[in-house]
Design an enzyme around this catalytic site. Structure first.
Site: not given
Ligand code: UT7
Length: 319
Positions: A112, A238, A268
Site C-alpha cells: 500500500c 492511505h 482500501n
Molecule cells: O493494507 C492493509 C492494511 N490493513 C489494515 O488497515 C487493517 C488494520 N486493522 C484493522 O482495520 C482492524 O484490525 C479490523 C477492522 C480489520 C478489525 O478490527 P479489530 O478491532 O482489530 O477486530 P478483531 O480482528 O480483533 O476482531 C474483533 C471481533 C472478532 O470477534 P470475536 O473473536 O471478538 O468474537 C472478529 O471475529 O470482530 C469480529 N469480526 C467481525 N465481525 C463482523 C472481524 N471481522 C468482522 C466482520 N464483521 N467483517
C-alpha cells in the site's frame, strides 16, 4: 534546478459497486460493524478488467490533464502488488497500450506504500537530470487476492487506479520533503499466502503499527519541509480504515475538513489509494495552487512513506 511537481493527475475506478449490504448476504457481518470499525460503506470491483486495464485508463487521464504530448513522457513506473502477471509488467503494458516512445518502464512493489515509493523514485530521475517527465501510476486489483470467506479482510479491499505526471516546476511548488521506511520483521502480520495467494493479516498488529507510523511520518515530513501543521491545507492518508486515518489526523493537529476521505466509497485500494484520493479532491476543486499537501501511507512489508508537496506548476516556465 527547480523542484519536481505534479503536472497532471487522473484516475479510474470500475463501475461495479459492492456495498456492505452485499457482504451481509455472503458473510456473517453487518453494515453497522463494517461502518463502525472501518468507515467503509462500499468499494469498487474490477471484475473482468485486470490491473493493467485500470492503469491504462488512469494514465491516459493524467497525461491529458498535464497537457503534455505522449511523446514527452520519458519513463513509466507502476506501483502495484497485483500485476496481471510478473512479466510483462503492468508498466510495459501501459507503455505499449498508450504508444509511448520506447521509454523505460518498471513495476515497483511496496504494497500500500507503493505509490509513495514510486513518486520518490520518479522524482529522483528528474532531479538527476536523466528524465524530464515521469508517469507514475498506482494500480491494484486486490479482489484477485482477497479471500471472500474471511470476513476480517474481505470487507476492507477494493480495486482502482490513479496516476500523476511528474515534471520540473518552479521552486515554490513541488515535492519539498519525503520519508521512506521499512521493517521486514512485521512481514508476518500482513502478507500474501504462498499456497492460496490470499491476503493474510493480523489486523490488531497492523492497526497498532499503522496508528503509530502514520502520525509520526506525517509529522516528520512536515517538519523536514520546514512547515508546521498549520501550514498544511490538505492531508491525504492511505485510505485503509477511518480510525487509523483519524488518529493520524489528530496527531498532526489538522481539522477534519482538511483530511481527504474516500475510504467510505472506495475502501482500501492499496497502491491506488493515495493518488485516487488526491484525484478525487482535485476533481472536486478542493486543491488549489499553493496548497501544501501531506501524503502518507503504510502497508505490507511492513513499509511506510510520506511526501510533503506544494500543489501547482508553472508549465509555461518549464517547457
Ligand atoms: O493494507 C492493509 C492494511 N490493513 C489494515 O488497515 C487493517 C488494520 N486493522 C484493522 O482495520 C482492524 O484490525 C479490523 C477492522 C480489520 C478489525 O478490527 P479489530 O478491532 O482489530 O477486530 P478483531 O480482528 O480483533 O476482531 C474483533 C471481533 C472478532 O470477534 P470475536 O473473536 O471478538 O468474537 C472478529 O471475529 O470482530 C469480529 N469480526 C467481525 N465481525 C463482523 C472481524 N471481522 C468482522 C466482520 N464483521 N467483517
Amino acid at each position: 534546478m527547480s523542484n519536481v511537481g505534479i503536472l497532471g493527475i487522473g484516475s479510474y475506478v470500475p463501475n461495479k459497486v459492492f456495498t456492505n449490504e452485499d457482504f451481509e448476504k455472503i458473510l456473517d457481518t453487518s453494515d453497522e460493524w463494517i461502518t463502525e470499525m472501518t468507515g467503509i460503506k462500499e468499494r469498487r470491483y474490477a471484475e473482468d478488467m485486470d490491473t493493467s486495464d485500470m492503469a491504462i485508463k488512469a494514465a491516459e487521464a493524467a497525461i491529458k490533464d498535464s497537457g503534455l504530448d505522449k511523446s514527452e513522457i520519458d519513463m513509466v513506473i507502476v506501483a502495484t502488488t497485483t500485476a496481471d502477471r510478473h512479466f510483462p509488467t503492468v508498466s510495459n503494458m501501459v507503455q505499449h497500450a498508450l504508444g509511448l516512445n520506447h521509454v523505460a518502464s518498471m513495476d515497483q512493489a511496496a504494497a500500500c506504500t507503493g505509490f509513495i515509493y514510486s513518486m520518490v523514485t520518479g522524482m529522483q530521475f528528474i532531479k538527476a537530470g536523466t528524465y524530464k517527465h515521469v508517469l507514475v501510476i498506482g494500480a491494484d486489483k486486490l479482489t484477485k487476492i482477497t479471500d471472500f470467506e474471511d470476513r476480517s479482510t474481505a470487507i476492507l479491499f477494493g480495486d482502482g487506479a490513479a496516476a500523476v505526471v511528474l515534471g520540473p516546476v518552479s521552486e515554490e511548488y513541488g515535492i519539498k520533503s519525503f520519508e521512506l521506511g521499512s521493517n521486514g520483521e512485521g512481514g508476518k502480520w500482513l502478507y500474501e499466502e504462498e499456497d492460496t495467494k490470499y491476503i493474510k493479516m493480523n489486523g490488531r498488529e497492523v492497526f497498532k503499527f499503522a496508528v503509530r507510523i502514520m502520525g509520526q511520518s506525517s509529522v516528520n515530513v512536515t517538519e523536514k519541509a520546514g512547515l508546521s501543521s498549520h501550514d498544511i491545507d490538505m492531508f491525504i492518508p492511505h485510505q485503509a480504515n477511518i480510525r487509523i486515518m483519524e488518529s493520524a489526523r489528530k496527531r498532526m493537529g489538522i481539522s477534519v475538513e482538511k483530511m481527504s476521505k474516500t475510504v467510505d466509497i472506495y475502501g482500501n485500494t492499496s497502491a491506488a489509494s493515495i493518488p485516487l484520493s488526491m484525484a478525487y479532491e482535485y476533481d472536486n476543486n478542493k486543491i488549489k495552487n499553493g496548497d501544501n499537501i501531506v501524503l502518507v501511507g503504510f502497508g505490507g512489508g511492513l513499509t511506510w512513506g510520506s511526501i510533503c508537496l506544494t500543489w501547482g506548476n508553472n508549465k509555461e516556465d518549464t517547457n
